[in-house]
Design an enzyme around this catalytic site. Structure first.
Site, mmCIF file in Angstrom:
data_model
loop_
_atom_site.group_PDB
_atom_site.id
_atom_site.type_symbol
_atom_site.label_atom_id
_atom_site.label_comp_id
_atom_site.label_asym_id
_atom_site.label_seq_id
_atom_site.Cartn_x
_atom_site.Cartn_y
_atom_site.Cartn_z
ATOM 1 N N HIS A 48 -59.460 3.682 76.834
ATOM 2 C CA HIS A 48 -59.441 3.950 78.372
ATOM 3 C C HIS A 48 -58.584 2.815 78.821
ATOM 4 O O HIS A 48 -58.229 3.199 79.962
ATOM 5 C CB HIS A 48 -60.848 4.203 78.606
ATOM 6 C CG HIS A 48 -61.588 3.214 78.418
ATOM 7 N ND1 HIS A 48 -62.600 3.346 77.358
ATOM 8 C CD2 HIS A 48 -62.117 1.707 78.912
ATOM 9 C CE1 HIS A 48 -63.285 2.128 77.236
ATOM 10 N NE2 HIS A 48 -63.129 1.360 78.113
ATOM 11 N N GLY A 51 -54.840 3.352 80.317
ATOM 12 C CA GLY A 51 -54.664 3.972 81.542
ATOM 13 C C GLY A 51 -55.511 3.657 82.819
ATOM 14 O O GLY A 51 -55.318 3.912 83.866
ATOM 15 N N HIS A 52 -56.560 2.691 82.330
ATOM 16 C CA HIS A 52 -57.197 2.464 83.561
ATOM 17 C C HIS A 52 -57.708 0.752 83.560
ATOM 18 O O HIS A 52 -58.495 0.244 83.005
ATOM 19 C CB HIS A 52 -58.858 2.967 83.233
ATOM 20 C CG HIS A 52 -59.785 2.973 84.286
ATOM 21 N ND1 HIS A 52 -60.759 1.940 84.838
ATOM 22 C CD2 HIS A 52 -59.855 3.944 85.395
ATOM 23 C CE1 HIS A 52 -61.282 2.491 85.768
ATOM 24 N NE2 HIS A 52 -61.081 3.396 85.978
ATOM 25 N N PHE A 53 -56.804 -0.113 84.080
ATOM 26 C CA PHE A 53 -55.465 0.340 84.548
ATOM 27 C C PHE A 53 -54.482 -0.387 83.877
ATOM 28 O O PHE A 53 -54.521 -1.699 83.686
ATOM 29 C CB PHE A 53 -55.512 -0.087 86.058
ATOM 30 C CG PHE A 53 -56.541 0.706 87.026
ATOM 31 C CD1 PHE A 53 -56.402 1.908 87.437
ATOM 32 C CD2 PHE A 53 -57.715 0.082 87.225
ATOM 33 C CE1 PHE A 53 -57.446 2.587 88.191
ATOM 34 C CE2 PHE A 53 -58.866 0.924 87.837
ATOM 35 C CZ PHE A 53 -58.634 1.985 88.342
ATOM 36 N N VAL A 58 -59.814 -2.410 83.490
ATOM 37 C CA VAL A 58 -61.380 -2.346 83.985
ATOM 38 C C VAL A 58 -62.016 -1.230 83.417
ATOM 39 O O VAL A 58 -61.521 -0.122 83.553
ATOM 40 C CB VAL A 58 -61.186 -2.197 85.799
ATOM 41 C CG1 VAL A 58 -62.850 -2.051 86.144
ATOM 42 C CG2 VAL A 58 -60.512 -3.099 86.386
#
Length: 144
Positions: A48, A51-53, A58
């Site tokens: 994750h 893409g986050h971020f 985070v």
């Protein structure tokens, strides 16, 4: 030295979750049907974070909630009457996020079962990093 009472393999004997969705690494304290304390080491190689971020990783709040739910599921599903079952989400109430969780953090997850009626229950859940609250919520589950 303080030792975990359950490692990842032992957790997988109770929970149906597998990588990349098994979100607790160890169980530190367990009172079947009452309370579970678990840990999750947050690492940069979790999918994750791509893409986050980008450039500012985070941990998504929903995954912190899921880690708390898995912690509560260990407390419930380690009881003889629920062995081999699955605990499903039935509700999330009063979720609050107090601080960011980032790679390098260790999440200390505590879920206390505060109400059970048949196969439905409620857990009071708190995630901490270095003793400070990162997230809290009331989680309702159904055993299926």
């Amino acid at each position: 030295m303080y030792m975990s009472i359950m490692n990842t393999q032992q957790i997988m004997d109770i929970l149906p979750h597998r990588s990349p969705f098994l979100l607790i690494d160890t169980v530190e304290e367990l009172q079947p049907g009452v309370k579970c304390v678990a840990k999750k080491n947050v690492t940069m190689n979790e999918p994750h974070f791509m893409g986050h971020f980008p450039g500012n990783p985070v941990m998504p709040g929903v995954l912190i909630i899921e880690a708390l739910a898995q912690t509560g599921a260990v407390a419930i599903l380690c009881q003889d009457e629920w062995k081999g079952k699955t605990a499903y989400f039935a509700g999330i109430n009063n979720a609050k996020f107090k601080q960011k969780v980032v790679p390098g953090d260790t999440l200390e997850l505590t879920t206390e079962i505060i109400k059970v009626k048949g196969p439905i229950g409620v857990g009071k859940a708190v995630a901490r990093v270095n003793g400070k609250v990162a997230c809290m919520a009331e989680l309702t589950f159904a055993i299926g």
